[in-house]
Design a protein around this motif. Structure first.
Motif, PDB file in Angstrom:
ATOM      1  N   ALA A  97      40.616  40.875  45.419  1.00  0.00           N
ATOM      2  CA  ALA A  97      39.791  40.191  44.413  1.00  0.00           C
ATOM      3  C   ALA A  97      40.256  38.748  44.220  1.00  0.00           C
ATOM      4  CB  ALA A  97      39.875  40.949  43.091  1.00  0.00           C
ATOM      5  N   PRO A  98      39.363  37.889  43.785  1.00  0.00           N
ATOM      6  CA  PRO A  98      39.749  36.491  43.545  1.00  0.00           C
ATOM      7  C   PRO A  98      40.666  36.379  42.324  1.00  0.00           C
ATOM      8  CG  PRO A  98      37.481  36.869  42.866  1.00  0.00           C
ATOM      9  CD  PRO A  98      37.946  38.130  43.532  1.00  0.00           C
ATOM     10  N   ALA A  99      41.367  35.273  42.262  1.00  0.00           N
ATOM     11  CA  ALA A  99      42.214  35.009  41.094  1.00  0.00           C
ATOM     12  C   ALA A  99      41.349  35.085  39.841  1.00  0.00           C
ATOM     13  CB  ALA A  99      42.858  33.629  41.212  1.00  0.00           C
ATOM     14  N   GLY A 100      41.899  35.697  38.816  1.00  0.00           N
ATOM     15  CA  GLY A 100      41.157  35.761  37.562  1.00  0.00           C
ATOM     16  C   GLY A 100      40.298  36.989  37.401  1.00  0.00           C
ATOM     17  N   ALA A 101      40.266  37.851  38.406  1.00  0.00           N
ATOM     18  CA  ALA A 101      39.434  39.053  38.283  1.00  0.00           C
ATOM     19  C   ALA A 101      40.214  40.252  37.760  1.00  0.00           C
ATOM     20  CB  ALA A 101      38.807  39.399  39.633  1.00  0.00           C
ATOM     21  N   ILE A 102      41.519  40.238  37.935  1.00  0.00           N
ATOM     22  CA  ILE A 102      42.323  41.416  37.602  1.00  0.00           C
ATOM     23  C   ILE A 102      43.161  41.116  36.365  1.00  0.00           C
ATOM     24  CG2 ILE A 102      44.052  43.046  38.453  1.00  0.00           C
ATOM     25  CD1 ILE A 102      41.414  43.074  40.020  1.00  0.00           C
ATOM     26  N   PRO A 103      43.010  41.919  35.312  1.00  0.00           N
ATOM     27  CA  PRO A 103      43.796  41.677  34.101  1.00  0.00           C
ATOM     28  C   PRO A 103      45.296  41.716  34.385  1.00  0.00           C
ATOM     29  CG  PRO A 103      42.056  43.276  33.660  1.00  0.00           C
ATOM     30  CD  PRO A 103      42.055  43.035  35.140  1.00  0.00           C
ATOM     31  N   ALA A 104      46.038  40.881  33.671  1.00  0.00           N
ATOM     32  CA  ALA A 104      47.497  40.960  33.733  1.00  0.00           C
ATOM     33  C   ALA A 104      47.939  42.355  33.326  1.00  0.00           C
ATOM     34  CB  ALA A 104      48.116  39.916  32.811  1.00  0.00           C
ATOM     35  N   ILE A 105      49.090  42.775  33.860  1.00  0.00           N
ATOM     36  CA  ILE A 105      49.589  44.115  33.534  1.00  0.00           C
ATOM     37  C   ILE A 105      49.726  44.281  32.022  1.00  0.00           C
ATOM     38  CG2 ILE A 105      51.522  45.710  33.788  1.00  0.00           C
ATOM     39  CD1 ILE A 105      49.830  45.292  36.346  1.00  0.00           C
ATOM     40  N   ASP A 106      50.345  43.310  31.382  1.00  0.00           N
ATOM     41  CA  ASP A 106      50.640  43.503  29.952  1.00  0.00           C
ATOM     42  C   ASP A 106      49.418  43.290  29.057  1.00  0.00           C
ATOM     43  OD1 ASP A 106      50.356  40.813  29.996  1.00  0.00           O
ATOM     44  OD2 ASP A 106      52.430  40.335  29.437  1.00  0.00           O
ATOM     45  N   ALA A 107      48.301  42.895  29.641  1.00  0.00           N
ATOM     46  CA  ALA A 107      47.097  42.742  28.827  1.00  0.00           C
ATOM     47  C   ALA A 107      46.573  44.093  28.349  1.00  0.00           C
ATOM     48  CB  ALA A 107      46.012  42.007  29.612  1.00  0.00           C
ATOM     49  N   LEU A 108      46.896  45.154  29.082  1.00  0.00           N
ATOM     50  CA  LEU A 108      46.352  46.480  28.755  1.00  0.00           C
ATOM     51  C   LEU A 108      47.427  47.551  28.636  1.00  0.00           C
ATOM     52  CD1 LEU A 108      43.382  46.438  31.336  1.00  0.00           C
ATOM     53  CD2 LEU A 108      43.232  45.978  28.876  1.00  0.00           C
ATOM     54  N   SER A 109      48.666  47.209  28.957  1.00  0.00           N
ATOM     55  CA  SER A 109      49.669  48.253  29.181  1.00  0.00           C
ATOM     56  C   SER A 109      50.075  49.010  27.929  1.00  0.00           C
ATOM     57  CB  SER A 109      50.914  47.655  29.845  1.00  0.00           C
ATOM     58  OG  SER A 109      51.451  46.621  29.043  1.00  0.00           O
ATOM     59  N   SER A 110      49.795  48.478  26.754  1.00  0.00           N
ATOM     60  CA  SER A 110      50.204  49.201  25.544  1.00  0.00           C
ATOM     61  C   SER A 110      49.067  50.026  24.953  1.00  0.00           C
ATOM     62  CB  SER A 110      50.713  48.203  24.497  1.00  0.00           C
ATOM     63  OG  SER A 110      49.656  47.372  24.077  1.00  0.00           O
ATOM     64  N   MET A 111      47.939  50.059  25.638  1.00  0.00           N
ATOM     65  CA  MET A 111      46.791  50.784  25.091  1.00  0.00           C
ATOM     66  C   MET A 111      46.772  52.232  25.584  1.00  0.00           C
ATOM     67  SD  MET A 111      43.851  47.828  25.417  1.00  0.00           S
ATOM     68  CE  MET A 111      42.627  48.833  24.558  1.00  0.00           C
ATOM     69  N   PRO A 112      46.887  53.206  24.686  1.00  0.00           N
ATOM     70  CA  PRO A 112      46.913  54.619  25.103  1.00  0.00           C
ATOM     71  C   PRO A 112      45.599  55.089  25.723  1.00  0.00           C
ATOM     72  CG  PRO A 112      47.734  54.369  22.851  1.00  0.00           C
ATOM     73  CD  PRO A 112      47.107  53.067  23.239  1.00  0.00           C
ATOM     74  N   ASN A 113      44.557  54.297  25.562  1.00  0.00           N
ATOM     75  CA  ASN A 113      43.262  54.730  26.099  1.00  0.00           C
ATOM     76  C   ASN A 113      42.821  53.907  27.311  1.00  0.00           C
ATOM     77  OD1 ASN A 113      42.802  52.463  24.510  1.00  0.00           O
ATOM     78  ND2 ASN A 113      40.676  53.059  24.083  1.00  0.00           N
ATOM     79  N   VAL A 114      43.789  53.401  28.046  1.00  0.00           N
ATOM     80  CA  VAL A 114      43.469  52.692  29.294  1.00  0.00           C
ATOM     81  C   VAL A 114      44.381  53.198  30.403  1.00  0.00           C
ATOM     82  CG1 VAL A 114      43.404  50.476  30.499  1.00  0.00           C
ATOM     83  CG2 VAL A 114      42.715  50.595  28.090  1.00  0.00           C
ATOM     84  N   LEU A 115      43.794  53.606  31.513  1.00  0.00           N
ATOM     85  CA  LEU A 115      44.559  53.978  32.701  1.00  0.00           C
ATOM     86  C   LEU A 115      44.021  53.180  33.885  1.00  0.00           C
ATOM     87  CD1 LEU A 115      44.808  57.851  32.257  1.00  0.00           C
ATOM     88  CD2 LEU A 115      46.729  56.233  32.266  1.00  0.00           C
ATOM     89  N   ARG A 116      44.936  52.587  34.645  1.00  0.00           N
ATOM     90  CA  ARG A 116      44.541  51.784  35.801  1.00  0.00           C
ATOM     91  C   ARG A 116      44.969  52.489  37.078  1.00  0.00           C
ATOM     92  NH1 ARG A 116      46.345  45.749  33.873  1.00  0.00           N
ATOM     93  NH2 ARG A 116      45.074  45.129  35.682  1.00  0.00           N
ATOM     94  N   PHE A 117      44.051  52.601  37.997  1.00  0.00           N
ATOM     95  CA  PHE A 117      44.276  53.356  39.229  1.00  0.00           C
ATOM     96  C   PHE A 117      44.295  52.398  40.427  1.00  0.00           C
ATOM     97  CE2 PHE A 117      43.609  57.747  37.689  1.00  0.00           C
ATOM     98  CZ  PHE A 117      43.123  57.486  36.426  1.00  0.00           C
ATOM     99  N   ARG A 118      45.336  52.500  41.243  1.00  0.00           N
ATOM    100  CA  ARG A 118      45.439  51.676  42.453  1.00  0.00           C
ATOM    101  C   ARG A 118      45.861  52.539  43.633  1.00  0.00           C
ATOM    102  NH1 ARG A 118      48.000  45.867  40.264  1.00  0.00           N
ATOM    103  NH2 ARG A 118      46.385  45.573  38.655  1.00  0.00           N
ATOM    104  N   THR A 119      45.805  51.946  44.808  1.00  0.00           N
ATOM    105  CA  THR A 119      45.950  52.769  46.011  1.00  0.00           C
ATOM    106  C   THR A 119      46.559  51.987  47.166  1.00  0.00           C
ATOM    107  OG1 THR A 119      44.745  54.165  47.564  1.00  0.00           O
ATOM    108  CG2 THR A 119      43.622  52.179  46.819  1.00  0.00           C
ATOM    109  N   PHE A 120      47.163  52.727  48.074  1.00  0.00           N
ATOM    110  CA  PHE A 120      47.601  52.148  49.349  1.00  0.00           C
ATOM    111  C   PHE A 120      46.541  52.323  50.441  1.00  0.00           C
ATOM    112  CE2 PHE A 120      51.534  52.561  47.016  1.00  0.00           C
ATOM    113  CZ  PHE A 120      52.186  51.375  47.342  1.00  0.00           C
ATOM    114  N   SER A 121      45.374  52.819  50.052  1.00  0.00           N
ATOM    115  CA  SER A 121      44.354  53.167  51.042  1.00  0.00           C
ATOM    116  C   SER A 121      43.541  51.978  51.536  1.00  0.00           C
ATOM    117  CB  SER A 121      43.376  54.196  50.458  1.00  0.00           C
ATOM    118  OG  SER A 121      44.027  55.408  50.176  1.00  0.00           O
ATOM    119  N   LYS A 122      43.479  50.919  50.763  1.00  0.00           N
ATOM    120  CA  LYS A 122      42.565  49.830  51.103  1.00  0.00           C
ATOM    121  C   LYS A 122      43.320  48.667  51.753  1.00  0.00           C
ATOM    122  CE  LYS A 122      39.223  52.372  49.711  1.00  0.00           C
ATOM    123  NZ  LYS A 122      38.366  52.996  50.751  1.00  0.00           N
ATOM    124  N   ALA A 123      43.685  47.635  51.012  1.00  0.00           N
ATOM    125  CA  ALA A 123      44.298  46.460  51.635  1.00  0.00           C
ATOM    126  C   ALA A 123      45.607  46.810  52.348  1.00  0.00           C
ATOM    127  CB  ALA A 123      44.536  45.374  50.587  1.00  0.00           C
TER     128      ALA A 123
END
Lengths: 370, 370
Positions: B201-227
């Motif tokens: 993704a281009p710069a500015g598309a992906i939230p910083a880790i700490d922008a969401l990391s303290s929210m109990p109702n947010v889960l971020r999923f990533r993978t080694f399958s793509k890039a």
């Protein structure tokens, strides 16, 4: 901010326990690696050289998803077992398949029978779907077929788990008794027949494929993790009557089996000569472990598996002290979790170098307990 | 004998459908292999040479189970993301983790929101636990954040799924909008933020880790399958607030991640130079695919992913005819499943040799449709 409030009541009720602590966790706690890895019934004899070559060959193609149908492996297994491939599903190890099986049948309160001290991961999955787990004691260190049947009838069980050969005791029942047990079950009870250790069992212990294959209430689970030496690959399979087996497709993670695991398992299945050589080495290692046990005053139990469980001649505390002594001296082993099985320790078949380490350190451990 | 009668009512209600048909299935039907594999958003640029070497090095140890804690990989990911490792769980690909997430939250009737035409495997898992899936149309080929929020409020949704960047359209929202969306959700709604395509993704598309990391109702999923080029290895991870993330341990298959996948992913993470080179090649391939599209009168949609989705200038039938024409000429691609997205076909970034085959055969396909 408070915890997320909408996990299911079932999820919230589950304890944070795990079925097994891995040896790596213990190594990190100890600050050094084990000298002998004899605790997880892995096959230190390793996979076949042809399997290692197949992995290396396929590695550059790791960018491709594996075939979600596991087609080639399923065809090969079907030919090997003389079973229609539609009667067979490949999954992420027996553990993964047991989880799917629990999901297909178990709801909160569903009665499920197993032996007291049998495979913890099965129990983990049953509990994970809210099942009511009812346990039957072993009898003479074997799973008690009559006791299991009684419990099935009494509880109107939806599932009964049976491992043949058994883990953690290494004992077995003859195929005729297993078939009779299966046929004595009500058709409302699913027999989960775990044959993870089937390859190392004596002749006559494993039912013929067609003895059970038409029964909708029997599923047989096998794996490449034990005699085939591919525990790290997470490839197992389940087979049975086609309609029953088809239910797995409704819930399985279709792309779940990794590509190198597919290639490795296929190569392993094709190298039956290696399998036979491993089986012979496992048999020799069992004799060697039994000799070491007897030389140290412990009583080995006859085994049909790739491990030997030995009676330490006391209670759970004594066996645990022996286990702790071995672990602290760099020998990874495990032991059964509940009485009376927990008077024993369990030692996996392995190459001579590791057994020699066990032989060398066991007397020190026992001497320290005097 | 009749079918086994005690599968759960939910299991019996599930259709035998699968989220995706694999290219190997199509190859078996065609009787020949594809010349270009551009349909599954795999990375034909492959994993790093250092990853292939790591796999080969680890292959002889395939007899060992992988570390059930995924410790080394989790530590490395924690360092890479500047995130406490307890906020992170590794699993059998995002697919496997989405299945666990559904299991933790979804019961029969639980309302779940996603976009109409978004990731089918998520829908498969939600349906598999009996959830009530409510869909929101895309707006201008992007997931409609306002529409999703409206649906969340209207349905009192327990989960909302959002892929950023999006699959199958390749579009994205800026990080600020994603963060605002997350913060606008009620704390009773879990945001499943699928960032499978985040690396490209281009710069500015992906939230910083700490922008969401303290929210109990947010889960971020990533993978080694793509890039990272390891789709075949089945390794993904999820991260978020520690208490929320801990719930995965209650239901995950502890030994589920394969050992070579652990080693490969760790090596992939360590080779960030390779990742950067792949990202550059993906960007060039996107341009190349877009040029091919335009040269043939198709309209590429700007993409933040490792694929380009292109408007075929008609309805679903026209796009399907183009897809069929390409498949029959040995080019594996896919297309979105529902209108209006299904006016498009989707072509994965790949090395030039495969894109040249696409370039060569597309005009024939279009000419045959005249």
């Amino acid at each position: 901010m408070t915890a997320f409030p909408r996990f299911t009541a079932l999820a919230e009720s589950l304890p944070p326990t795990v079925p097994f602590v891995g040896p790596e966790t213990q190594e990190r706690a100890r600050g050094e690696v084990f000298d002998a890895r004899l605790g997880a019934n892995e096959s230190g004899f390793g996979p076949s050289p042809s399997v290692i070559a197949a992995i290396a060959r396929e590695a550059p193609l790791s960018w491709r998803y594996g075939d979600p149908e596991n087609h080639d492996l399923r065809m090969a297994l079907g030919a090997h077992l003389e079973l229609s491939p539609e009667c067979l599903v490949v999954g992420e190890g027996i553990d993964g398949l047991l989880g799917l099986l629990a999901r297909l049948i178990v709801e909160p309160g569903t009665p499920v029978i197993t032996s007291l001290g049998a495979y913890p991961t099965f129990n983990f999955h049953v509990a994970g779907f809210g099942g009511k787990l009812v346990t039957v004691p072993y009898r003479d260190d074997r799973e008690d077929l009559d006791g299991l049947l009684d419990a099935v009838m009494r509880e109107n069980a939806a599932i009964v788990y049976l491992s043949n050969p058994d883990n953690p005791m290494g004992t077995w029942h003859p195929a005729t008794d297993i078939v009779a047990f299966a046929k004595s079950l009500p058709e409302t009870t699913m027999l989960v027949l775990d044959e993870a250790y089937g390859e190392t069992a004596p002749a006559g212990a494993i039912p013929a494929i067609d003895a059970l294959s038409s029964m909708p209430n029997v599923l047989r689970f096998r794996t490449f993790s034990k005699a085939y030496g591919l525990a790290g690959q997470r490839v197992g399979y389940v087979f049975g009557e086609a309609e029953t087996v088809s239910r797995f497709h409704r819930v399985r993670n279709h792309f779940g089996v990794n590509r190198l695991g597919q290639a490795a398992s296929l190569a392993a299945l094709e190298d039956q000569a290696w399998l036979q050589s491993v089986i012979a080495r496992v048999a020799a290692a069992r004799d060697r472990i039994a000799d070491i046990a007897r030389a140290n005053g412990l009583a080995p139990i006859a085994s049909a598996t790739n491990f030997v469980t030995m009676d330490c001649g006391g209670d759970g505390a004594r066996a645990k002290a022996i286990l702790d002594g071995l672990v602290s001296r760099g020998v990874f082993i495990r032991m059964p979790g509940v009485a009376p099985l927990n008077r024993c320790i369990r030692v996996s078949a392995a190459p001579e170098a590791e057994l020699a380490i066990f032989e060398q350190r066991l007397p020190d451990v026992l001497a320290a307990l005097m």
